[in-house]
Design a protein around this motif. Structure first.
Motif, PDB file in Angstrom:
ATOM      1  N   VAL A  86       0.826  -1.208   0.000  1.00 31.24           N
ATOM      2  CA  VAL A  86       0.000   0.000   0.000  1.00 31.24           C
ATOM      3  C   VAL A  86       0.858   1.256   0.000  1.00 31.24           C
ATOM      4  N   HIS A  87       2.084   1.157  -0.502  1.00 30.52           N
ATOM      5  CA  HIS A  87       2.915   2.359  -0.618  1.00 30.52           C
ATOM      6  C   HIS A  87       2.511   3.116  -1.874  1.00 30.52           C
ATOM      7  N   PRO A  88       2.322   4.444  -1.783  1.00 29.60           N
ATOM      8  CA  PRO A  88       1.842   5.181  -2.959  1.00 29.60           C
ATOM      9  C   PRO A  88       2.825   5.157  -4.133  1.00 29.60           C
ATOM     10  N   ASP A  89       4.110   4.895  -3.849  1.00 24.22           N
ATOM     11  CA  ASP A  89       5.087   4.902  -4.939  1.00 24.22           C
ATOM     12  C   ASP A  89       5.541   3.509  -5.336  1.00 24.22           C
ATOM     13  N   PHE A  90       4.762   2.518  -4.943  1.00 28.35           N
ATOM     14  CA  PHE A  90       5.146   1.145  -5.267  1.00 28.35           C
ATOM     15  C   PHE A  90       3.944   0.374  -5.793  1.00 28.35           C
ATOM     16  N   ASP A  91       4.115  -0.220  -6.956  1.00 25.76           N
ATOM     17  CA  ASP A  91       3.066  -1.085  -7.507  1.00 25.76           C
ATOM     18  C   ASP A  91       3.599  -2.498  -7.613  1.00 25.76           C
ATOM     19  N   TYR A  92       2.766  -3.444  -7.238  1.00 23.45           N
ATOM     20  CA  TYR A  92       3.148  -4.846  -7.367  1.00 23.45           C
ATOM     21  C   TYR A  92       2.013  -5.580  -8.053  1.00 23.45           C
ATOM     22  N   ILE A  93       2.306  -6.231  -9.161  1.00 24.20           N
ATOM     23  CA  ILE A  93       1.273  -7.077  -9.762  1.00 24.20           C
ATOM     24  C   ILE A  93       1.839  -8.478  -9.979  1.00 24.20           C
ATOM     25  N   ALA A  94       0.950  -9.456  -9.946  1.00 28.02           N
ATOM     26  CA  ALA A  94       1.341 -10.860 -10.101  1.00 28.02           C
ATOM     27  C   ALA A  94       0.115 -11.623 -10.567  1.00 28.02           C
ATOM     28  N   LEU A  95       0.322 -12.866 -10.867  1.00 24.92           N
ATOM     29  CA  LEU A  95      -0.762 -13.755 -11.225  1.00 24.92           C
ATOM     30  C   LEU A  95      -1.796 -13.765 -10.106  1.00 24.92           C
ATOM     31  N   MET A  96      -3.066 -13.538 -10.441  1.00 23.59           N
ATOM     32  CA  MET A  96      -4.105 -13.585  -9.407  1.00 23.59           C
ATOM     33  C   MET A  96      -4.582 -15.030  -9.273  1.00 23.59           C
ATOM     34  N   PRO A  97      -5.179 -15.370  -8.121  1.00 25.27           N
ATOM     35  CA  PRO A  97      -5.614 -16.760  -7.933  1.00 25.27           C
ATOM     36  C   PRO A  97      -6.540 -17.209  -9.065  1.00 25.27           C
ATOM     37  N   LYS A  98      -6.381 -18.429  -9.486  1.00 31.24           N
ATOM     38  CA  LYS A  98      -7.224 -19.050 -10.506  1.00 31.24           C
ATOM     39  C   LYS A  98      -7.084 -18.434 -11.899  1.00 31.24           C
ATOM     40  N   ARG A  99      -6.028 -17.661 -12.109  1.00 27.90           N
ATOM     41  CA  ARG A  99      -5.764 -17.122 -13.439  1.00 27.90           C
ATOM     42  C   ARG A  99      -4.530 -17.811 -13.985  1.00 27.90           C
ATOM     43  N   SER A 100      -4.436 -17.885 -15.317  1.00 29.30           N
ATOM     44  CA  SER A 100      -3.220 -18.502 -15.845  1.00 29.30           C
ATOM     45  C   SER A 100      -2.276 -17.464 -16.428  1.00 29.30           C
ATOM     46  N   TYR A 101      -2.689 -16.190 -16.446  1.00 34.44           N
ATOM     47  CA  TYR A 101      -1.748 -15.145 -16.841  1.00 34.44           C
ATOM     48  C   TYR A 101      -2.063 -13.833 -16.128  1.00 34.44           C
ATOM     49  N   VAL A 102      -1.042 -12.983 -16.063  1.00 38.13           N
ATOM     50  CA  VAL A 102      -1.230 -11.653 -15.488  1.00 38.13           C
ATOM     51  C   VAL A 102      -2.093 -10.857 -16.462  1.00 38.13           C
ATOM     52  N   LEU A 103      -3.145 -10.226 -15.968  1.00 43.48           N
ATOM     53  CA  LEU A 103      -4.121  -9.599 -16.855  1.00 43.48           C
ATOM     54  C   LEU A 103      -3.639  -8.258 -17.401  1.00 43.48           C
ATOM     55  N   ILE A 104      -4.074  -7.958 -18.609  1.00 43.07           N
ATOM     56  CA  ILE A 104      -3.669  -6.690 -19.226  1.00 43.07           C
ATOM     57  C   ILE A 104      -4.199  -5.502 -18.418  1.00 43.07           C
ATOM     58  N   GLU A 105      -5.352  -5.696 -17.751  1.00 46.05           N
ATOM     59  CA  GLU A 105      -5.884  -4.618 -16.916  1.00 46.05           C
ATOM     60  C   GLU A 105      -4.922  -4.294 -15.772  1.00 46.05           C
ATOM     61  N   GLN A 106      -4.318  -5.319 -15.208  1.00 44.92           N
ATOM     62  CA  GLN A 106      -3.332  -5.103 -14.139  1.00 44.92           C
ATOM     63  C   GLN A 106      -2.138  -4.308 -14.680  1.00 44.92           C
ATOM     64  N   VAL A 107      -1.704  -4.689 -15.886  1.00 44.51           N
ATOM     65  CA  VAL A 107      -0.552  -4.007 -16.490  1.00 44.51           C
ATOM     66  C   VAL A 107      -0.905  -2.544 -16.774  1.00 44.51           C
ATOM     67  N   ARG A 108      -2.116  -2.310 -17.306  1.00 43.13           N
ATOM     68  CA  ARG A 108      -2.515  -0.929 -17.642  1.00 43.13           C
ATOM     69  C   ARG A 108      -2.567  -0.046 -16.411  1.00 43.13           C
ATOM     70  N   GLU A 109      -3.079  -0.611 -15.324  1.00 45.13           N
ATOM     71  CA  GLU A 109      -3.175   0.171 -14.096  1.00 45.13           C
ATOM     72  C   GLU A 109      -1.779   0.555 -13.590  1.00 45.13           C
ATOM     73  N   LEU A 110      -0.877  -0.422 -13.674  1.00 45.24           N
ATOM     74  CA  LEU A 110       0.500  -0.187 -13.250  1.00 45.24           C
ATOM     75  C   LEU A 110       1.164   0.892 -14.114  1.00 45.24           C
ATOM     76  N   ILE A 111       0.933   0.813 -15.427  1.00 44.33           N
ATOM     77  CA  ILE A 111       1.509   1.806 -16.338  1.00 44.33           C
ATOM     78  C   ILE A 111       0.970   3.200 -16.009  1.00 44.33           C
ATOM     79  N   ALA A 112      -0.342   3.259 -15.722  1.00 44.87           N
ATOM     80  CA  ALA A 112      -0.956   4.554 -15.407  1.00 44.87           C
ATOM     81  C   ALA A 112      -0.305   5.164 -14.165  1.00 44.87           C
ATOM     82  N   HIS A 113      -0.066   4.327 -13.149  1.00 42.80           N
ATOM     83  CA  HIS A 113       0.585   4.834 -11.931  1.00 42.80           C
ATOM     84  C   HIS A 113       1.995   5.329 -12.211  1.00 42.80           C
ATOM     85  N   LEU A 114       2.714   4.601 -13.077  1.00 42.98           N
ATOM     86  CA  LEU A 114       4.089   4.995 -13.392  1.00 42.98           C
ATOM     87  C   LEU A 114       4.131   6.344 -14.097  1.00 42.98           C
ATOM     88  N   GLY A 115       2.991   6.741 -14.645  1.00 42.25           N
ATOM     89  CA  GLY A 115       2.936   8.002 -15.371  1.00 42.25           C
ATOM     90  C   GLY A 115       2.939   9.229 -14.480  1.00 42.25           C
TER      91      GLY A 115
END
Ligand SMILES: [Zn+2]
Ligand SMILES: [Zn+2]
Length: 355
Positions: free
Chosen positions: A98-127
Motif C-alpha cells: 500500500v505504498h503510494p510509490d510502489f506497484d506490485y502485480i502478479a498472477l491472481m488466484p485461478k488465473r493462468s496469466y497476469v491480466l492486461i488490466e493489471q498491467v494498464r493500471e501499473l503503467i498509469a501509476h508509473l505516469g
C-alpha cells in the motif's frame, strides 16, 4: 537488513544496490527457477529505494521475518515465530503493498496469466510523479505469463520510462518474453540454490536436524520455497511413486488413471512429480550402472532405489526416464497434466510387459 532468507543472493542484492546508487537501469529482468528468491531480492531493492529511515542496503525491514507483511506469502510460514521487525512506515507500506510509490502485480488466484488490466493500471501509476519517495517502483511478478497484448502495452513504457521509474520484471524464463521487451531490460540471472545452501536454510529457519535437512534439501531441487514447503510437511510422494514404478509391469489403464488423479491432477503437482520421477530414475540409472549419483541417493529411499535398479532392465529404466522427461516438457508447454500422466504410466506398463 539481515536478509537471512536470501542465502547466496545476498551478494547479488548488494551488487544491485551499489549499482542503483551509481547509475541505475530503469528496467530489470530477474529470471531463474521458481522459488529461489527472485521476488525477495526485487522487493529488497524496492525497500532500499523507498525506506525512509536508512535506505540502500541498510533498509530497516527484514522481509523474510517481517510480521508487518500481509497474509500473502507470510501466511504459509505462520507456524514459525516471527521476530519483531524494525520497519519504518515506508517499509511497512511496501510489505503491505500500500505504498503510494510502489506497484506490485502478479498472477491472481485461478488465473493462468497476469491480466492486461493489471498491467494498464501499473503503467498509469508509473505516469505520475512519485508522491513521497525519490522514485516510483514497480514489480511485475510471474512475468512469464504476460500475453502478447500485455507485453506490447508495457513496451511503450519500457521504451521511454519516466526518469523516476524503476521497473522490475520477475520471470521463471526470460525466453517467454518478447525480444523487444527483453532488450529494454537489464537481465539478472538467478542461479538455483545449492543443496548445502538449502540444508543450512532448513536447519536455521525450520529448525530441522542436519541429516533430515540434507535429505529434504536434496528433494527441493534448488528451490528455497519448495524446501520450506517440504519442511512444513508437504513431502513429495517419493515412496508412492517408487512403489508404482516397482509394480509398473502390472499397470493397466485403470491404475494409470488412478495414479494420474492422485499425483498429477494439476499442472503444478504434475510438474513437480514428473521432475521427482525423472530424478529418481536418474538415481536408479546411476545405481544400475554401478555408481551413485553426484550426491548419492537420499538415505530414506536408498533401499527402494537399489531394489528398482535390480528389478528393471537398463532399457526399461531409460524408456521410463524418457517418458517422464517428455511428459514434463509437454505439461510445461501447457498440455493436459492428467492425460500426460495416464499416457506415461500406460506406456511404462506396456514397455515393461514387452520385456
Ligand atoms: Zn524502512
Ligand atoms: Zn519489516
Amino acid at each position: 537488513m539481515p536478509l537471512t532468507g536470501l542465502l547466496a543472493h545476498g551478494e547479488l542484492l548488494a551488487r544491485l544496490h551499489r549499482e542503483l546508487g551509481r547509475r541505475r537501469s530503469q528496467g530489470y529482468l530477474f529470471h531463474g527457477a521458481r522459488g529461489i528468491g527472485k521476488e525477495l531480492v526485487a522487493e529488497g531493492l524496492v525497500l532500499g529505494l523507498l525506506c525512509e529511515r536508512r535506505g540502500g542496503l541498510d533498509f530497516c525491514c527484514t522481509p523474510d521475518q517481517c510480521p508487518n507483511r500481509g497474509d500473502g506469502a507470510e501466511g504459509k510460514r505462520a507456524k514459525q515465530p516471527v521476530a519483531q521487525c524494525d520497519c519504518c512506515a515506508a517499509c511497512v507500506q511496501i510489505a503491505r503493498r500500500v505504498h503510494p510509490d510502489f506497484d506490485y502485480i502478479a498472477l491472481m488466484p485461478k488465473r493462468s496469466y497476469v491480466l492486461i488490466e493489471q498491467v494498464r493500471e501499473l503503467i498509469a501509476h508509473l505516469g505520475s510523479k512519485p508522491a513521497r519517495g525519490p522514485v516510483r517502483a514497480a514489480i511485475i511478478d510471474d512475468a512469464e505469463t504476460l500475453n502478447l497484448a500485455a507485453q506490447n502495452a508495457l513496451l511503450k513504457t519500457l521504451e521511454e520510462p519516466p526518469g523516476y521509474a524503476v521497473i522490475l520484471l520477475v520471470a521463471e524464463n526470460a525466453n517467454s518474453l518478447l525480444d523487444t521487451v527483453r532488450s529494454r531490460l537489464r537481465p539478472v540471472p538467478f542461479p538455483t540454490l545449492s543443496t548445502a545452501d538449502l540444508t543450512s536454510l532448513l536447519v536455521r529457519k525450520a529448525g530441522l536436524e542436519p541429516a533430515r535437512a540434507g535429505a529434504l534439501a536434496r528433494l527441493a531441487r534448488g528451490s528455497a520455497s519448495r524446501a520450506l514447503a517440504l519442511a512444513g510437511g508437504t513431502e513429495p510422494p517419493a515412496q508412492e511413486l517408487l512403489e508404482a514404478l516397482g509394480g509398473a509391469a502390472k499397470i493397466d489403464f485403470v491404475e494409470a488413471h488412478r495414479l494420474a488423479e492422485r499425483f498429477f491432477a494439476t499442472r503444478e503437482q504434475a510438474m513437480e512429480n514428473f521432475e521427482l520421477l525423472g530424478r529418481m530414475l536418474e538415481d536408479v540409472l546411476c545405481l544400475k550402472l554401478g555408481g551413485a549419483g553426484a550426491e548419492g541417493p537420499p538415505p530414506d529411499s536408498a533401499g527402494h532405489l537399489t531394489g528398482l535398479a535390480d528389478a528393471l532392465s537398463l532399457d526399461s529404466i531409460l524408456i521410463i526416464l524418457e517418458l517422464a522427461l517428455k511428459a514434463a516438457a509437454a505439461v510445461d508447454a501447457m498440455a493436459n497434466p492428467r492425460l500426460q500422466a495416464e499416457g506415461l504410466w500406460t506406456a511404462a506398463g506396456e514397455a515393461l510387459r514387452r520385456k
